[in-house]
Motif scaffolding. Structure first.
Motif, PDB file in Angstrom:
ATOM      1  N   TRP A   1       0.831  -1.197   0.000  1.00 53.00           N
ATOM      2  CA  TRP A   1       0.000   0.000   0.000  1.00 53.00           C
ATOM      3  C   TRP A   1       0.871   1.255   0.000  1.00 53.00           C
ATOM      4  O   TRP A   1       0.611   2.201  -0.751  1.00 53.00           O
ATOM      5  CB  TRP A   1      -0.919   0.012   1.225  1.00 53.00           C
ATOM      6  N   ILE A   2       1.890   1.247   0.840  1.00 50.77           N
ATOM      7  CA  ILE A   2       2.788   2.417   0.924  1.00 50.77           C
ATOM      8  C   ILE A   2       3.497   2.626  -0.411  1.00 50.77           C
ATOM      9  O   ILE A   2       3.583   3.755  -0.915  1.00 50.77           O
ATOM     10  CB  ILE A   2       3.805   2.228   2.066  1.00 50.77           C
ATOM     11  N   THR A   3       3.994   1.511  -1.002  1.00 57.27           N
ATOM     12  CA  THR A   3       4.676   1.606  -2.295  1.00 57.27           C
ATOM     13  C   THR A   3       3.751   2.171  -3.359  1.00 57.27           C
ATOM     14  O   THR A   3       4.133   3.070  -4.126  1.00 57.27           O
ATOM     15  CB  THR A   3       5.177   0.217  -2.732  1.00 57.27           C
ATOM     16  N   ALA A   4       2.515   1.654  -3.408  1.00 59.67           N
ATOM     17  CA  ALA A   4       1.553   2.111  -4.416  1.00 59.67           C
ATOM     18  C   ALA A   4       1.246   3.594  -4.250  1.00 59.67           C
ATOM     19  O   ALA A   4       1.249   4.360  -5.232  1.00 59.67           O
ATOM     20  CB  ALA A   4       0.268   1.283  -4.323  1.00 59.67           C
ATOM     21  N   VAL A   5       0.980   4.008  -3.018  1.00 59.14           N
ATOM     22  CA  VAL A   5       0.627   5.406  -2.771  1.00 59.14           C
ATOM     23  C   VAL A   5       1.789   6.328  -3.126  1.00 59.14           C
ATOM     24  O   VAL A   5       1.608   7.352  -3.802  1.00 59.14           O
ATOM     25  CB  VAL A   5       0.195   5.611  -1.309  1.00 59.14           C
ATOM     26  N   VAL A   6       2.988   5.966  -2.690  1.00 60.51           N
ATOM     27  CA  VAL A   6       4.156   6.816  -2.972  1.00 60.51           C
ATOM     28  C   VAL A   6       4.388   6.941  -4.472  1.00 60.51           C
ATOM     29  O   VAL A   6       4.574   8.042  -5.001  1.00 60.51           O
ATOM     30  CB  VAL A   6       5.412   6.262  -2.273  1.00 60.51           C
ATOM     31  N   LEU A   7       4.384   5.808  -5.185  1.00 57.46           N
ATOM     32  CA  LEU A   7       4.663   5.840  -6.613  1.00 57.46           C
ATOM     33  C   LEU A   7       3.574   6.558  -7.402  1.00 57.46           C
ATOM     34  O   LEU A   7       3.858   7.180  -8.434  1.00 57.46           O
ATOM     35  CB  LEU A   7       4.842   4.413  -7.149  1.00 57.46           C
ATOM     36  N   LEU A   8       2.335   6.496  -6.925  1.00 56.86           N
ATOM     37  CA  LEU A   8       1.245   7.148  -7.647  1.00 56.86           C
ATOM     38  C   LEU A   8       1.124   8.636  -7.340  1.00 56.86           C
ATOM     39  O   LEU A   8       0.547   9.384  -8.129  1.00 56.86           O
ATOM     40  CB  LEU A   8      -0.086   6.460  -7.320  1.00 56.86           C
ATOM     41  N   VAL A   9       1.685   9.064  -6.211  1.00 59.35           N
ATOM     42  CA  VAL A   9       1.507  10.453  -5.788  1.00 59.35           C
ATOM     43  C   VAL A   9       2.731  11.323  -6.061  1.00 59.35           C
ATOM     44  O   VAL A   9       2.596  12.496  -6.433  1.00 59.35           O
ATOM     45  CB  VAL A   9       1.136  10.513  -4.285  1.00 59.35           C
ATOM     46  N   TYR A  10       3.957  10.760  -5.902  1.00 60.11           N
ATOM     47  CA  TYR A  10       5.138  11.628  -5.916  1.00 60.11           C
ATOM     48  C   TYR A  10       5.324  12.432  -7.205  1.00 60.11           C
ATOM     49  O   TYR A  10       5.867  13.562  -7.157  1.00 60.11           O
ATOM     50  CB  TYR A  10       6.408  10.814  -5.623  1.00 60.11           C
ATOM     51  N   PRO A  11       4.887  11.957  -8.413  1.00 61.73           N
ATOM     52  CA  PRO A  11       5.095  12.799  -9.603  1.00 61.73           C
ATOM     53  C   PRO A  11       4.408  14.152  -9.532  1.00 61.73           C
ATOM     54  O   PRO A  11       4.805  15.082 -10.247  1.00 61.73           O
ATOM     55  CB  PRO A  11       4.520  11.942 -10.740  1.00 61.73           C
ATOM     56  N   ALA A  12       3.387  14.291  -8.681  1.00 59.51           N
ATOM     57  CA  ALA A  12       2.736  15.595  -8.534  1.00 59.51           C
ATOM     58  C   ALA A  12       3.707  16.634  -8.002  1.00 59.51           C
ATOM     59  O   ALA A  12       3.520  17.838  -8.204  1.00 59.51           O
ATOM     60  CB  ALA A  12       1.515  15.467  -7.609  1.00 59.51           C
ATOM     61  N   GLY A  13       4.761  16.176  -7.335  1.00 56.30           N
ATOM     62  CA  GLY A  13       5.766  17.096  -6.817  1.00 56.30           C
ATOM     63  C   GLY A  13       6.489  17.880  -7.892  1.00 56.30           C
ATOM     64  O   GLY A  13       7.114  18.909  -7.607  1.00 56.30           O
ATOM     65  N   PHE A  14       6.389  17.423  -9.145  1.00 56.28           N
ATOM     66  CA  PHE A  14       6.999  18.170 -10.252  1.00 56.28           C
ATOM     67  C   PHE A  14       6.422  19.577 -10.332  1.00 56.28           C
ATOM     68  O   PHE A  14       7.141  20.550 -10.593  1.00 56.28           O
ATOM     69  CB  PHE A  14       6.757  17.426 -11.569  1.00 56.28           C
ATOM     70  N   TYR A  15       5.122  19.714 -10.087  1.00 58.56           N
ATOM     71  CA  TYR A  15       4.477  21.011 -10.228  1.00 58.56           C
ATOM     72  C   TYR A  15       4.843  21.973  -9.104  1.00 58.56           C
ATOM     73  O   TYR A  15       4.605  23.177  -9.211  1.00 58.56           O
ATOM     74  CB  TYR A  15       2.961  20.835 -10.319  1.00 58.56           C
ATOM     75  N   LEU A  16       5.434  21.453  -8.056  1.00 54.86           N
ATOM     76  CA  LEU A  16       5.924  22.293  -6.966  1.00 54.86           C
ATOM     77  C   LEU A  16       7.431  22.490  -7.042  1.00 54.86           C
ATOM     78  O   LEU A  16       8.026  23.136  -6.172  1.00 54.86           O
ATOM     79  CB  LEU A  16       5.554  21.665  -5.613  1.00 54.86           C
ATOM     80  N   GLY A  17       8.051  21.924  -8.085  1.00 51.60           N
ATOM     81  CA  GLY A  17       9.494  22.034  -8.218  1.00 51.60           C
ATOM     82  C   GLY A  17      10.256  21.117  -7.284  1.00 51.60           C
ATOM     83  O   GLY A  17      11.453  21.309  -7.060  1.00 51.60           O
ATOM     84  N   LEU A  18       9.584  20.086  -6.745  1.00 55.15           N
ATOM     85  CA  LEU A  18      10.202  19.197  -5.761  1.00 55.15           C
ATOM     86  C   LEU A  18      10.733  17.909  -6.385  1.00 55.15           C
ATOM     87  O   LEU A  18      11.564  17.221  -5.773  1.00 55.15           O
ATOM     88  CB  LEU A  18       9.186  18.838  -4.670  1.00 55.15           C
ATOM     89  N   VAL A  19      10.262  17.547  -7.574  1.00 54.80           N
ATOM     90  CA  VAL A  19      10.624  16.288  -8.217  1.00 54.80           C
ATOM     91  C   VAL A  19      11.087  16.580  -9.639  1.00 54.80           C
ATOM     92  O   VAL A  19      10.425  17.317 -10.374  1.00 54.80           O
ATOM     93  CB  VAL A  19       9.425  15.310  -8.247  1.00 54.80           C
ATOM     94  N   ASP A  20      12.228  16.010 -10.023  1.00 57.47           N
ATOM     95  CA  ASP A  20      12.736  16.185 -11.381  1.00 57.47           C
ATOM     96  C   ASP A  20      11.783  15.562 -12.393  1.00 57.47           C
ATOM     97  O   ASP A  20      11.180  14.511 -12.146  1.00 57.47           O
ATOM     98  CB  ASP A  20      14.107  15.525 -11.525  1.00 57.47           C
ATOM     99  N   HIS A  21      11.684  16.203 -13.554  1.00 54.84           N
ATOM    100  CA  HIS A  21      10.753  15.694 -14.554  1.00 54.84           C
ATOM    101  C   HIS A  21      11.161  14.315 -15.067  1.00 54.84           C
ATOM    102  O   HIS A  21      10.324  13.528 -15.484  1.00 54.84           O
ATOM    103  CB  HIS A  21      10.639  16.671 -15.727  1.00 54.84           C
ATOM    104  N   GLY A  22      12.474  13.990 -15.010  1.00 57.83           N
ATOM    105  CA  GLY A  22      12.941  12.706 -15.512  1.00 57.83           C
ATOM    106  C   GLY A  22      12.427  11.518 -14.728  1.00 57.83           C
ATOM    107  O   GLY A  22      12.348  10.410 -15.263  1.00 57.83           O
ATOM    108  N   ILE A  23      12.080  11.724 -13.466  1.00 59.02           N
ATOM    109  CA  ILE A  23      11.518  10.641 -12.656  1.00 59.02           C
ATOM    110  C   ILE A  23      10.054  10.901 -12.322  1.00 59.02           C
ATOM    111  O   ILE A  23       9.463  10.179 -11.520  1.00 59.02           O
ATOM    112  CB  ILE A  23      12.323  10.411 -11.358  1.00 59.02           C
ATOM    113  N   ALA A  24       9.485  11.950 -12.921  1.00 63.28           N
ATOM    114  CA  ALA A  24       8.068  12.267 -12.690  1.00 63.28           C
ATOM    115  C   ALA A  24       7.220  11.958 -13.915  1.00 63.28           C
ATOM    116  O   ALA A  24       6.061  12.354 -13.984  1.00 63.28           O
ATOM    117  CB  ALA A  24       7.915  13.740 -12.318  1.00 63.28           C
TER     118      ALA A  24
END
Length: 490
Positions: free
Chosen positions: A249-272
């Protein structure tokens, strides 16, 4: 407790099958596919992994550079000999190579390593299922949220399909984005149903990128082929529909949610999973020789990783004191940035007004033009002129038959304009209030237009405007003389 279907799937993955290198035959064959894909990617992009003079390295920590290409290929041999140990060594080697040069953080290289995990470990099958679900879901979402994708991005692709973009662009743009999202949703809720669409989608991408159509980005072809094979197998053999354990559950939630961090400048686009949406920061460097956008490709066969920190790092490591960088940001809440390189090679942030002005020690800064705006203007029939050898547009002419007041709004995306010709257009005083402030505008043509003296107040907002062509308009010479008197003296 496992259901009968789950037990059957587990037996398929772990049961009494012929073993090779400690893995069932099928898994071993799939591991070979992933290794070959990674090896091919490294060979295609080999200069990227070697020591080079240009383009400059982008190290996380400034260390003496060493080549990684041969070593990475050796670690892939180790993966085939000792899969679990080899994958750890290969992944660690990639991370070290990234630290030496962040230019190497290309999504296809990372994704190939992740695919290997599915073939080696049972837990990897679960992780890769959610990794691919996130990849597909967000690849489509980023496109759906990108105005660039719905303008020049999809248009350029449709042109390569040898059909009329006028008829098929929107169908293609929505079809691709919603199609990717649909496969992602299937991977989340009905993974087995996603198996065949996975194969079709990634094989289709390979065909589209081939010389038959787009003839572009060959370095992602091995990854797409590997994803078609391994991704289809992962979806078909997913042990369960819903996560079964807390860690899943934790893996699924993290992988499905973290790309949204791109729009806040927190996640590189290459892994988002920001793929082909064209919705990325861009950098324009101005030197004494001229202005040029920061871009990749060439012998490296990969695009520049357009992250804010990497654009500024590239500028800092490749420019001379007095050179300037405009960092254009499509995420409006993050904002554009303007820099000049100081005498001590440190970045000095400037206001836009300081940036566009020059001095004995600084060049006149040039800003990034919006590719979307340039596309829309061209589609509207606006003529654009560039100085010889320069990338930026310095003059536009709107043909009278094509004139619409809305076109004046679009000129905000052309910040380097020096001249605008509206001669013969039905432009009014009210229309000209829509003209954005253009810091380099020096001349505007209003010959044979309905504008009157009332528009002088509007034109005074343009900081460098000096020449107004007003013949056969409702302007008077007295108004023009008054305009010239009110111009600030440099």
């Amino acid at each position: 407790m496992q259901t009968a279907t789950q037990q059957e799937n587990t037996s398929v993955l772990q049961g009494a099958q012929p073993m090779v290198l400690g893995l069932p035959e099928v898994r071993c064959a799939l591991l070979v596919v992933a290794v070959i894909a990674q090896a091919a990617t490294i060979l295609i992009t080999r200069p990227l992994w070697q020591v080079r003079d240009t383009p400059v390295h982008l190290p996380l920590i400034d260390l003496p550079q060493i080549p990684f290409d041969s070593w990475l290929l050796i670690t892939l041999i180790l993966v085939l000999i000792r899969p679990r140990v080899g994958l750890v060594v290969h992944a660690a080697s990639l991370l070290v190579a990234f630290a030496f040069d962040q230019y190497r953080t290309q999504p296809q290289v990372i994704a190939n390593a992740v695919l290997m995990l599915a073939t080696i470990e049972n837990v990897g099958l679960v992780i890769v299922r959610w990794f691919l679900a996130s990849l597909w879901l967000w690849a489509g979402t980023h496109k759906l949220l990108s105005p660039d994708w719905f303008s020049f991005g999809s248009w350029n692709m449709v042109e390569k399909l040898h059909v009329n973009p006028e008829d098929f662009q929107m169908l293609f743009a929505y079809g691709v984005s919603l199609g990717e999202m649909s496969v992602g949703l299937l991977a989340i809720f009905r993974p087995r149903w996603a198996a065949i669409p996975c194969v079709m989608m990634h094989v289709g991408i390979v065909i589209f990128l081939s010389p038959i159509f787009y003839n572009h980005n060959v370095s992602v072809v091995p990854w797409n082929l590997a994803t078609a094979v391994i991704g289809g197998w992962v979806m078909w053999n997913s042990p369960s529909i819903r996560p079964q354990f807390r860690w899943e559950w934790i893996t699924a939630v993290v992988l499905l949610v973290y790309p949204a961090g791109f729009y806040l400048g927190l996640v590189d686009h290459g892994i988002a999973s920001v793929l082909y949406s064209n919705h990325l920061p861009e950098g324009m460097v101005t030197t004494k020789e001229g202005a040029a956008k920061i871009s990749g490709w060439g012998d490296l066969h990969v695009p520049f990783p357009n992250e804010r920190r990497l654009l500024t790092l590239y500028f800092q490591r490749s420019s001379q004191p007095g050179d300037k960088l405009h960092l254009s940001e499509p995420r409006p809440w993050l904002g554009d940035r303007y820099y000049v390189l100081g005498s001590d090679s440190r970045l000095v942030e400037q206001t836009r007004e300081q940036f566009v002005q020059g001095s004995e020690d600084e060049v006149y800064g040039m800003e990034v033009e919006s590719r979307r705006i340039r596309f829309l203007l061209a589609r509207a029939g606006v003529k654009m002129l560039r100085h010889e050898g320069q990338m930026t547009v310095y003059a536009v002419e709107i043909p009278p038959k094509r004139y619409r007041p809305e076109l004046l709004d679009l000129l905000s995306g052309m910040p380097n304009l020096e001249q605008i010709n509206l001669a013969g257009c039905e432009v009014t005083d009210e229309d000209l209030k829509r003209l954005p402030v253009l810091p380099k505008l020096v001349g505007i043509g209003l010959t044979d237009t309905p504008v009157s003296n009332a528009t002088i107040e509007t034109l005074l907002k343009q900081p460098r405007l000096m020449v107004i062509e007003y013949q056969q308009s409702n302007m008077t010479l007295d108004a023009i003389l008054e305009f010239e008197r009110q111009r600030p003296v440099d």
